[in-house]
Design a protein around this motif. Structure first.
Motif, PDB file in Angstrom:
ATOM      1  N   ALA A   1      92.914  18.840  43.248  1.00 31.47           N
ATOM      2  CA  ALA A   1      92.237  18.255  42.199  1.00 31.47           C
ATOM      3  C   ALA A   1      91.298  17.151  42.842  1.00 31.47           C
ATOM      4  O   ALA A   1      90.001  17.003  42.602  1.00 31.47           O
TER       5      ALA A   1
ATOM      6  N   GLN B   1      87.241  17.165  42.657  1.00 28.15           N
ATOM      7  CA  GLN B   1      86.540  16.539  42.205  1.00 28.15           C
ATOM      8  C   GLN B   1      85.531  15.790  43.124  1.00 28.15           C
ATOM      9  O   GLN B   1      84.348  15.375  42.834  1.00 28.15           O
TER      10      GLN B   1
ATOM     11  N   GLY C   1      81.974  16.593  42.232  1.00 31.03           N
ATOM     12  CA  GLY C   1      81.714  15.542  41.091  1.00 31.03           C
ATOM     13  C   GLY C   1      81.204  14.506  42.067  1.00 31.03           C
ATOM     14  O   GLY C   1      79.953  14.031  41.593  1.00 31.03           O
ATOM     15  N   TRP C   2      81.855  13.792  43.015  1.00 34.38           N
ATOM     16  CA  TRP C   2      81.228  12.636  43.591  1.00 34.38           C
ATOM     17  C   TRP C   2      80.312  12.983  44.583  1.00 34.38           C
ATOM     18  O   TRP C   2      79.324  12.160  44.648  1.00 34.38           O
TER      19      TRP C   2
END
Length: 338
Positions: free
Chosen positions: A69, A73, A77-78
């Motif tokens: 996960a 992410q 995401g980042w």
């Protein structure tokens, strides 16, 4: 004192009631009260040493479960967020050399009048969306819980119709048609009103874009499920104390819904501020930009190959959304017992 207590045996003159055979001459039994008595030597140290190993094993297992996960992410995401900040400080050409331009894109977006209009439209859309499609389902869910159980099941089924987002959008686009739509027929033939512009009016378009969310709002089902989890003894105790219908809602139902409302409110703010597909299909940003949200204008910038400007606008939207979420987390109480 040695910390030993003597249990009398059958020695001497009498018999032990627990020993019918009367085993005479048996020596008194000594039972030690010391903490380590009866424990094999080294067992206590083994137990103490096993605890850190078990703790390390659990930490390792937790890290293995979290790693996929975290990597997902980080990758989706980042890393894109970090790259968006980097791109916003460049000219971000599709072809050719990329040059550092500093705050040029931010200043250009800050002075663009269409950006202010897009944020204004998004703010009105968010307020209408939260006021109509977020608060009304809370009230409806509480009132539905007062219905008989068999009726509640049917209402939950109707509230959670598995409709496709694009299909329902096209359906509502037809229903809002100003010439042959269903809502126009209801307005003129049933309510005997004058023909309504609906999505063709700059003053009404945002309201009618939010209106379908009142009819099909999935989180209303979450409210009902949360209310069903409240113990009936709470309401019975309140009735014994003389609490009425509204008093029970205010002191029991709403406080128990508070954690769920807090979570869904964050999702509602983020989702409304990023509205794109539904307004794009329904109106395309019209009439006259009255329904052009920030993400829709960002999409127009991307189509015009203004990548740096679009990224800078996305950063503006990210900062505004994060500020709203932080304010909500700061002032909204989640604990139902407070």
């Amino acid at each position: 004192m040695t910390g030993e207590r003597v249990i009398p045996g059958a020695a001497g003159s009498g018999q032990n009631p627990q020993n019918p055979a009367g085993a005479q001459g048996a020596a008194p039994t000594a039972v030690t009260d010391s903490p380590g008595a009866g424990t094999p030597q080294g067992a206590q140290g083994t137990s103490t040493a096993a605890t850190p190993r078990l703790s390390r094993r659990r930490r390792l297992e937790g890290a293995l479960f979290v790693t996929p996960a975290f990597l997902f992410q980080l990758s989706w995401g980042w890393y894109p967020l970090l790259m968006a900040f980097v791109i916003s400080f460049t000219n971000a050409r599709f072809r050719g050399p990329v040059e550092f331009t500093g705050l040029t894109s931010y200043l250009r977006m800050w002075r663009d009048p269409l950006v202010g209009e897009a944020f204004k439209v998004t703010a009105i859309y968010t307020v209408l969306s939260i006021g109509l499609t977020f608060m009304i389902p809370v009230v409806v869910a509480i009132l539905l819980m007062e219905m008989p159980r068999r009726h509640i099941r049917w209402m939950m089924l109707l509230w959670f119709l598995p409709l496709s987002g694009i299909a329902s959008t096209l359906l509502f686009r037809y229903m809002f048609n100003a010439q042959y739509g269903l809502f126009q027929w209801v307005a003129t033939e049933v309510l005997h009103l004058s023909p309504q512009p609906f999505l063709n009016s700059g003053n009404q378009v945002l309201f009618w874009l939010v209106f379908p969310g009142i009819l099909f709002f999935g989180p209303g089902l979450i409210y009902m499920a949360t209310l069903q989890g409240i113990p009936a003894s709470y309401y019975e105790a309140a009735e014994i104390e003389g609490a009425g219908f509204w008093r029970k809602i205010w002191t029991i139902s709403l406080p128990r819904l508070r954690p769920v409302i807090s979570m869904l409110l964050i999702f509602a703010v983020i989702g409304s501020s990023q509205a794109f597909e539904f307004p794009l299909i329904m109106t395309g940003g019209g009439p006259g930009g009255a329904s052009r949200t920030v993400v829709m204008y960002l999409y127009e910038l991307m189509r015009s190959l203004r990548y740096a400007d679009a990224t800078a606008l996305g950063v503006f939207l990210f900062v505004v959304t994060m500020v709203l979420v932080v304010i909500q987390r700061r002032f909204f109480r989640e604990d139902p017992d407070q």
